[in-house]
Design an enzyme around this catalytic site. Sequence first.
Site, PDB file in Angstrom:
ATOM      1  N   LYS A   1      -8.898  -2.321  -5.049  1.00  0.00           N
ATOM      2  CA  LYS A   1      -8.984  -3.410  -6.037  1.00  0.00           C
ATOM      3  C   LYS A   1      -7.771  -4.336  -5.916  1.00  0.00           C
ATOM      4  O   LYS A   1      -7.884  -5.547  -6.072  1.00  0.00           O
ATOM      5  CB  LYS A   1      -9.088  -2.765  -7.413  1.00  0.00           C
ATOM      6  CG  LYS A   1      -8.510  -3.492  -8.569  1.00  0.00           C
ATOM      7  CD  LYS A   1      -9.499  -4.473  -9.142  1.00  0.00           C
ATOM      8  CE  LYS A   1      -9.058  -5.004 -10.486  1.00  0.00           C
ATOM      9  NZ  LYS A   1      -7.647  -5.372 -10.542  1.00  0.00           N
TER      10      LYS A   1
ATOM     11  N   GLU B   1     -11.772   4.596 -15.455  1.00  0.00           N
ATOM     12  CA  GLU B   1     -12.489   5.335 -14.422  1.00  0.00           C
ATOM     13  C   GLU B   1     -11.989   4.995 -13.002  1.00  0.00           C
ATOM     14  O   GLU B   1     -12.047   5.836 -12.110  1.00  0.00           O
ATOM     15  CB  GLU B   1     -13.990   5.052 -14.586  1.00  0.00           C
ATOM     16  CG  GLU B   1     -14.927   5.869 -13.747  1.00  0.00           C
ATOM     17  CD  GLU B   1     -14.690   7.380 -13.822  1.00  0.00           C
ATOM     18  OE1 GLU B   1     -14.289   7.895 -14.895  1.00  0.00           O
ATOM     19  OE2 GLU B   1     -14.904   8.042 -12.783  1.00  0.00           O
TER      20      GLU B   1
ATOM     21  N   HIS C   1      -8.802   4.409 -12.168  1.00  0.00           N
ATOM     22  CA  HIS C   1      -7.645   5.297 -11.981  1.00  0.00           C
ATOM     23  C   HIS C   1      -8.111   6.742 -11.772  1.00  0.00           C
ATOM     24  O   HIS C   1      -7.588   7.456 -10.913  1.00  0.00           O
ATOM     25  CB  HIS C   1      -6.731   5.269 -13.209  1.00  0.00           C
ATOM     26  CG  HIS C   1      -6.141   3.933 -13.549  1.00  0.00           C
ATOM     27  ND1 HIS C   1      -6.484   3.244 -14.684  1.00  0.00           N
ATOM     28  CD2 HIS C   1      -5.227   3.169 -12.896  1.00  0.00           C
ATOM     29  CE1 HIS C   1      -5.782   2.113 -14.732  1.00  0.00           C
ATOM     30  NE2 HIS C   1      -5.018   2.036 -13.669  1.00  0.00           N
TER      31      HIS C   1
HETATM   32  P1  AMP Z   1      -2.667  -0.342 -12.313  1.00  0.00           P
HETATM   33  O1  AMP Z   1      -2.543   0.641 -13.421  1.00  0.00           O
HETATM   34  O2  AMP Z   1      -3.560  -1.498 -12.616  1.00  0.00           O
HETATM   35  O3  AMP Z   1      -1.342  -0.748 -11.714  1.00  0.00           O
HETATM   36  O4  AMP Z   1      -3.430   0.428 -11.154  1.00  0.00           O
HETATM   37  C1  AMP Z   1      -2.949   1.654 -10.650  1.00  0.00           C
HETATM   38  C2  AMP Z   1      -3.695   2.005  -9.392  1.00  0.00           C
HETATM   39  O5  AMP Z   1      -5.100   2.115  -9.699  1.00  0.00           O
HETATM   40  C3  AMP Z   1      -3.572   0.903  -8.321  1.00  0.00           C
HETATM   41  O6  AMP Z   1      -3.473   1.508  -7.046  1.00  0.00           O
HETATM   42  C4  AMP Z   1      -4.857   0.145  -8.483  1.00  0.00           C
HETATM   43  O7  AMP Z   1      -5.269  -0.513  -7.308  1.00  0.00           O
HETATM   44  C5  AMP Z   1      -5.828   1.270  -8.860  1.00  0.00           C
HETATM   45  N1  AMP Z   1      -6.984   0.715  -9.534  1.00  0.00           N
HETATM   46  C6  AMP Z   1      -6.987  -0.113 -10.609  1.00  0.00           C
HETATM   47  N2  AMP Z   1      -8.248  -0.479 -10.920  1.00  0.00           N
HETATM   48  C7  AMP Z   1      -9.059   0.145 -10.027  1.00  0.00           C
HETATM   49  C8  AMP Z   1     -10.469   0.151  -9.810  1.00  0.00           C
HETATM   50  N3  AMP Z   1     -11.322  -0.541 -10.587  1.00  0.00           N
HETATM   51  N4  AMP Z   1     -10.955   0.900  -8.786  1.00  0.00           N
HETATM   52  C9  AMP Z   1     -10.107   1.596  -7.992  1.00  0.00           C
HETATM   53  N5  AMP Z   1      -8.780   1.619  -8.137  1.00  0.00           N
HETATM   54  C10 AMP Z   1      -8.251   0.902  -9.136  1.00  0.00           C
END
Ligand code: AMP
Length: 285
Positions: free
Chosen positions: A151, A35, A37
Amino acid sequence: MRVLDRGDQLRKELDAARAAGATVGLVPTMGALHEGHASLVRRSAAECDVTAVTVFVNPLQFGAGEDLAGYPRDPDHDVEVAAAAGAAVVFAPPVDDVYPGGPPVVGVRVGGVLATTLEGASRPGHFDGVATVVAKLLNLAGPCRAYFGEKDAQQVAVVRRLAADLSFPVDVVACPTVREADGLAMSSRNARLSPAERAAATVLDRALRTGATAVTAGRCDPAYEPGHVAALMAAVVRAEPLVTLDYAEAVDAATFEALATLAGDVRLVIAARVGSVRLIDNLEP
Ligand code: AMP
Protein backbone atom coordinates in the site's frame (compact mmCIF):
# COMPACT_ATOMS: atom_id res chain seq x y z
CA MET A 1 1.62 -11.49 24.65
CA ARG A 2 4.05 -8.93 26.12
CA VAL A 3 3.41 -5.17 25.85
CA LEU A 4 6.63 -3.16 26.12
CA ASP A 5 7.20 0.58 26.09
CA ARG A 6 10.98 0.90 26.25
CA GLY A 7 13.51 0.22 23.52
CA ASP A 8 15.92 -1.57 25.84
CA GLN A 9 13.12 -4.00 26.81
CA LEU A 10 12.42 -4.76 23.15
CA ARG A 11 16.13 -5.37 22.43
CA LYS A 12 16.43 -7.69 25.47
CA GLU A 13 13.29 -9.62 24.59
CA LEU A 14 14.28 -10.22 20.96
CA ASP A 15 17.95 -10.94 21.76
CA ALA A 16 16.74 -13.58 24.25
CA ALA A 17 14.39 -15.08 21.64
CA ARG A 18 17.21 -15.39 19.10
CA ALA A 19 19.58 -16.80 21.74
CA ALA A 20 16.98 -19.53 22.33
CA GLY A 21 17.01 -20.31 18.61
CA ALA A 22 13.87 -18.41 17.56
CA THR A 23 13.52 -16.35 14.39
CA VAL A 24 12.12 -12.84 14.72
CA GLY A 25 9.58 -10.96 12.58
CA LEU A 26 9.07 -7.22 12.94
CA VAL A 27 5.93 -5.32 11.87
CA PRO A 28 6.41 -1.54 12.21
CA THR A 29 3.14 0.44 12.36
CA MET A 30 1.70 3.75 13.50
CA GLY A 31 -1.22 2.02 15.23
CA ALA A 32 -5.00 2.33 14.79
CA LEU A 33 -4.54 -1.20 13.53
CA HIS A 34 -6.88 -2.59 10.87
CA GLU A 35 -7.09 -5.71 8.74
CA GLY A 36 -4.23 -4.48 6.50
CA HIS A 37 -1.88 -4.39 9.50
CA ALA A 38 -3.27 -7.70 10.76
CA SER A 39 -2.41 -9.35 7.43
CA LEU A 40 1.24 -8.34 7.95
CA VAL A 41 1.23 -9.70 11.50
CA ARG A 42 -0.33 -13.00 10.38
CA ARG A 43 2.26 -13.36 7.59
CA SER A 44 5.07 -12.70 10.06
CA ALA A 45 3.62 -15.11 12.62
CA ALA A 46 3.38 -17.78 9.92
CA GLU A 47 7.01 -17.28 8.84
CA CYS A 48 8.79 -16.36 12.11
CA ASP A 49 8.82 -17.85 15.64
CA VAL A 50 8.40 -14.51 17.44
CA THR A 51 6.55 -11.53 15.95
CA ALA A 52 6.96 -8.04 17.38
CA VAL A 53 4.52 -5.30 16.33
CA THR A 54 5.72 -1.75 16.89
CA VAL A 55 3.17 1.03 17.40
CA PHE A 56 4.67 4.50 17.16
CA VAL A 57 3.31 7.65 15.53
CA ASN A 58 6.65 9.05 14.42
CA PRO A 59 6.66 12.86 14.63
CA LEU A 60 9.74 13.00 12.39
CA GLN A 61 7.86 11.85 9.30
CA PHE A 62 5.06 14.45 9.57
CA GLY A 63 5.59 17.83 7.90
CA ALA A 64 4.32 21.17 9.19
CA GLY A 65 0.56 21.34 8.63
CA GLU A 66 0.22 17.54 8.35
CA ASP A 67 -2.05 15.46 10.60
CA LEU A 68 0.31 14.47 13.45
CA ALA A 69 -1.99 15.78 16.22
CA GLY A 70 -5.14 14.36 14.60
CA TYR A 71 -3.62 10.99 13.63
CA PRO A 72 -5.99 8.26 14.91
CA ARG A 73 -4.81 6.48 18.07
CA ASP A 74 -6.39 3.46 19.79
CA PRO A 75 -3.80 1.64 21.96
CA ASP A 76 -6.13 -0.91 23.60
CA HIS A 77 -7.57 -1.93 20.25
CA ASP A 78 -4.01 -2.20 18.82
CA VAL A 79 -3.03 -4.70 21.52
CA GLU A 80 -6.16 -6.78 20.81
CA VAL A 81 -5.62 -6.83 17.03
CA ALA A 82 -1.92 -7.65 17.35
CA ALA A 83 -2.61 -10.50 19.81
CA ALA A 84 -5.41 -11.96 17.70
CA ALA A 85 -3.15 -11.92 14.62
CA GLY A 86 -0.39 -13.84 16.41
CA ALA A 87 2.04 -11.23 17.76
CA ALA A 88 4.17 -12.22 20.76
CA VAL A 89 5.24 -8.65 21.54
CA VAL A 90 3.75 -5.18 21.11
CA PHE A 91 6.28 -2.37 21.44
CA ALA A 92 4.48 0.96 21.95
CA PRO A 93 7.01 3.51 23.19
CA PRO A 94 6.36 7.14 24.12
CA VAL A 95 8.07 9.79 21.98
CA ASP A 96 10.68 10.51 24.66
CA ASP A 97 11.83 6.88 24.68
CA VAL A 98 12.47 6.96 20.93
CA TYR A 99 13.88 10.51 20.84
CA PRO A 100 15.07 11.16 24.43
CA GLY A 101 16.92 14.39 23.61
CA GLY A 102 14.27 15.72 21.23
CA PRO A 103 14.60 15.32 17.45
CA PRO A 104 17.80 13.41 16.63
CA VAL A 105 20.86 15.37 15.52
CA VAL A 106 22.02 12.43 13.41
CA GLY A 107 19.46 10.87 11.10
CA VAL A 108 19.10 9.00 7.81
CA ARG A 109 18.85 11.09 4.65
CA VAL A 110 17.12 9.62 1.60
CA GLY A 111 18.41 10.87 -1.74
CA GLY A 112 17.91 10.16 -5.41
CA VAL A 113 14.64 9.79 -7.26
CA LEU A 114 12.83 8.22 -4.29
CA ALA A 115 13.28 11.45 -2.30
CA THR A 116 12.23 13.83 -5.05
CA THR A 117 9.34 12.15 -6.84
CA LEU A 118 5.68 11.51 -5.88
CA GLU A 119 5.47 11.13 -2.05
CA GLY A 120 9.02 12.49 -1.80
CA ALA A 121 8.02 15.63 -3.73
CA SER A 122 4.65 16.10 -2.00
CA ARG A 123 6.02 15.53 1.51
CA PRO A 124 9.54 17.01 1.76
CA GLY A 125 11.55 15.30 4.52
CA HIS A 126 8.92 12.57 4.97
CA PHE A 127 11.16 9.70 3.86
CA ASP A 128 14.08 11.00 5.96
CA GLY A 129 11.76 10.68 8.97
CA VAL A 130 10.59 7.22 7.90
CA ALA A 131 14.12 5.95 7.21
CA THR A 132 15.41 7.33 10.53
CA VAL A 133 12.72 5.69 12.66
CA VAL A 134 12.90 2.40 10.71
CA ALA A 135 16.68 2.39 11.21
CA LYS A 136 16.15 2.85 14.96
CA LEU A 137 13.51 0.09 15.11
CA LEU A 138 15.71 -2.30 13.10
CA ASN A 139 18.65 -1.58 15.41
CA LEU A 140 16.51 -2.27 18.48
CA ALA A 141 15.00 -5.42 16.94
CA GLY A 142 18.24 -6.94 15.62
CA PRO A 143 18.44 -9.56 12.84
CA CYS A 144 14.90 -10.23 11.61
CA ARG A 145 12.44 -10.31 8.77
CA ALA A 146 10.61 -6.95 8.58
CA TYR A 147 7.13 -6.79 7.05
CA PHE A 148 5.81 -3.77 5.15
CA GLY A 149 2.69 -3.16 3.04
CA GLU A 150 2.69 -2.60 -0.73
CA LYS A 151 0.00 0.00 0.00
CA ASP A 152 2.95 2.30 0.78
CA ALA A 153 5.03 1.04 -2.14
CA GLN A 154 7.44 3.97 -2.29
CA GLN A 155 8.08 3.48 1.43
CA VAL A 156 8.91 -0.19 0.76
CA ALA A 157 11.42 0.95 -1.87
CA VAL A 158 12.98 3.39 0.62
CA VAL A 159 13.23 0.68 3.31
CA ARG A 160 14.79 -1.77 0.83
CA ARG A 161 17.43 0.85 -0.04
CA LEU A 162 17.95 1.61 3.68
CA ALA A 163 18.57 -2.07 4.43
CA ALA A 164 20.84 -2.55 1.41
CA ASP A 165 22.77 0.73 1.54
CA LEU A 166 23.41 0.61 5.32
CA SER A 167 23.80 -3.21 5.58
CA PHE A 168 21.04 -3.92 8.09
CA PRO A 169 20.77 -7.65 8.92
CA VAL A 170 17.14 -7.73 7.82
CA ASP A 171 15.03 -9.33 5.09
CA VAL A 172 12.43 -6.81 3.92
CA VAL A 173 9.15 -8.54 3.02
CA ALA A 174 6.49 -6.66 1.04
CA CYS A 175 2.87 -7.78 1.55
CA PRO A 176 -0.16 -7.18 -0.72
CA THR A 177 -2.60 -4.33 -0.11
CA VAL A 178 -5.77 -5.28 1.78
CA ARG A 179 -8.89 -3.50 0.50
CA GLU A 180 -12.44 -2.90 1.69
CA ALA A 181 -15.16 -4.70 -0.28
CA ASP A 182 -15.64 -1.61 -2.48
CA GLY A 183 -11.95 -1.41 -3.37
CA LEU A 184 -10.80 1.34 -0.98
CA ALA A 185 -7.35 0.43 0.37
CA MET A 186 -7.54 0.04 4.14
CA SER A 187 -5.85 2.90 5.98
CA SER A 188 -5.95 4.21 9.54
CA ARG A 189 -6.83 7.58 8.02
CA ASN A 190 -10.09 6.20 6.50
CA ALA A 191 -11.64 6.50 9.99
CA ARG A 192 -11.48 10.28 9.61
CA LEU A 193 -13.65 10.37 6.46
CA SER A 194 -17.29 11.55 6.67
CA PRO A 195 -19.82 9.12 5.12
CA ALA A 196 -19.90 11.18 1.89
CA GLU A 197 -16.09 11.36 1.78
CA ARG A 198 -15.83 7.63 2.49
CA ALA A 199 -18.04 6.95 -0.57
CA ALA A 200 -16.04 9.39 -2.72
CA ALA A 201 -12.71 7.86 -1.62
CA THR A 202 -13.34 4.76 -3.77
CA VAL A 203 -12.34 6.97 -6.71
CA LEU A 204 -8.67 6.19 -6.03
CA ASP A 205 -9.24 2.49 -6.67
CA ARG A 206 -11.50 3.22 -9.64
CA ALA A 207 -8.82 5.46 -11.19
CA LEU A 208 -6.16 2.79 -10.67
CA ARG A 209 -8.33 0.15 -12.34
CA THR A 210 -9.03 2.50 -15.28
CA GLY A 211 -5.27 2.99 -15.53
CA ALA A 212 -4.63 -0.76 -15.37
CA THR A 213 -7.00 -1.39 -18.29
CA ALA A 214 -5.20 1.32 -20.26
CA VAL A 215 -1.78 -0.18 -19.49
CA THR A 216 -2.97 -3.56 -20.78
CA ALA A 217 -4.25 -1.90 -23.96
CA GLY A 218 -1.10 0.20 -24.23
CA ARG A 219 1.18 -2.82 -24.12
CA CYS A 220 -0.35 -3.89 -27.46
CA ASP A 221 -0.09 -0.41 -28.98
CA PRO A 222 3.35 1.23 -28.93
CA ALA A 223 1.77 4.64 -29.68
CA TYR A 224 0.16 4.54 -26.25
CA GLU A 225 2.31 6.40 -23.71
CA PRO A 226 2.53 6.49 -19.89
CA GLY A 227 1.24 10.08 -20.07
CA HIS A 228 -2.03 8.87 -21.63
CA VAL A 229 -2.55 6.45 -18.74
CA ALA A 230 -1.83 9.20 -16.21
CA ALA A 231 -4.32 11.54 -17.93
CA LEU A 232 -7.04 8.87 -17.87
CA MET A 233 -6.56 8.27 -14.14
CA ALA A 234 -6.56 12.02 -13.44
CA ALA A 235 -9.83 12.43 -15.36
CA VAL A 236 -11.52 9.77 -13.22
CA VAL A 237 -10.47 11.58 -10.03
CA ARG A 238 -11.43 15.04 -11.34
CA ALA A 239 -15.00 13.80 -11.93
CA GLU A 240 -15.37 13.33 -8.15
CA PRO A 241 -16.12 16.73 -6.57
CA LEU A 242 -15.13 15.82 -2.98
CA VAL A 243 -11.65 14.70 -4.06
CA THR A 244 -8.63 16.85 -5.01
CA LEU A 245 -5.93 15.08 -6.99
CA ASP A 246 -2.31 15.40 -5.86
CA TYR A 247 -0.77 13.09 -8.49
CA ALA A 248 -1.66 10.14 -10.70
CA GLU A 249 1.25 8.59 -12.61
CA ALA A 250 2.53 5.45 -14.31
CA VAL A 251 6.10 4.85 -13.08
CA ASP A 252 8.77 2.14 -13.02
CA ALA A 253 7.50 -0.46 -10.53
CA ALA A 254 10.78 -0.79 -8.63
CA THR A 255 12.57 2.57 -8.95
CA PHE A 256 9.59 4.95 -9.24
CA GLU A 257 11.35 6.68 -12.14
CA ALA A 258 9.28 8.19 -14.95
CA LEU A 259 8.63 5.77 -17.82
CA ALA A 260 9.24 6.37 -21.51
CA THR A 261 7.08 3.40 -22.59
CA LEU A 262 4.62 0.94 -21.06
CA ALA A 263 6.81 -2.04 -22.00
CA GLY A 264 8.48 -2.80 -18.63
CA ASP A 265 7.19 -3.31 -15.09
CA VAL A 266 4.68 -0.52 -14.47
CA ARG A 267 3.29 0.71 -11.17
CA LEU A 268 0.31 3.04 -11.14
CA VAL A 269 0.46 5.46 -8.22
CA ILE A 270 -2.09 7.94 -6.97
CA ALA A 271 -2.46 10.45 -4.13
CA ALA A 272 -5.45 12.66 -3.42
CA ARG A 273 -7.05 14.71 -0.69
CA VAL A 274 -10.56 13.66 0.34
CA GLY A 275 -11.82 16.51 2.51
CA SER A 276 -8.93 17.05 4.92
CA VAL A 277 -7.63 13.47 4.63
CA ARG A 278 -4.76 12.66 2.27
CA LEU A 279 -4.92 9.13 0.83
CA ILE A 280 -2.49 7.17 -1.35
CA ASP A 281 -2.82 3.95 -3.31
CA ASN A 282 -1.04 2.06 -6.07
CA LEU A 283 -1.44 -0.95 -8.36
CA GLU A 284 0.82 -3.09 -10.53
CA PRO A 285 -1.33 -3.94 -13.58
P1 AMP B 1 0.95 2.57 9.01
O1 AMP B 1 0.43 2.22 10.36
O2 AMP B 1 -0.05 3.23 8.12
O3 AMP B 1 2.28 3.28 9.04
O4 AMP B 1 1.23 1.18 8.30
C1 AMP B 1 2.06 0.21 8.89
C2 AMP B 1 2.37 -0.86 7.89
O5 AMP B 1 1.14 -1.47 7.46
C3 AMP B 1 3.04 -0.29 6.62
O6 AMP B 1 4.02 -1.20 6.16
C4 AMP B 1 1.89 -0.18 5.66
O7 AMP B 1 2.27 -0.25 4.31
C5 AMP B 1 1.05 -1.40 6.06
N1 AMP B 1 -0.32 -1.22 5.63
C6 AMP B 1 -1.13 -0.16 5.87
N2 AMP B 1 -2.31 -0.31 5.25
C7 AMP B 1 -2.26 -1.51 4.60
C8 AMP B 1 -3.16 -2.22 3.77
N3 AMP B 1 -4.39 -1.75 3.47
N4 AMP B 1 -2.77 -3.42 3.27
C9 AMP B 1 -1.53 -3.90 3.55
N5 AMP B 1 -0.63 -3.27 4.32
C10 AMP B 1 -0.98 -2.09 4.84
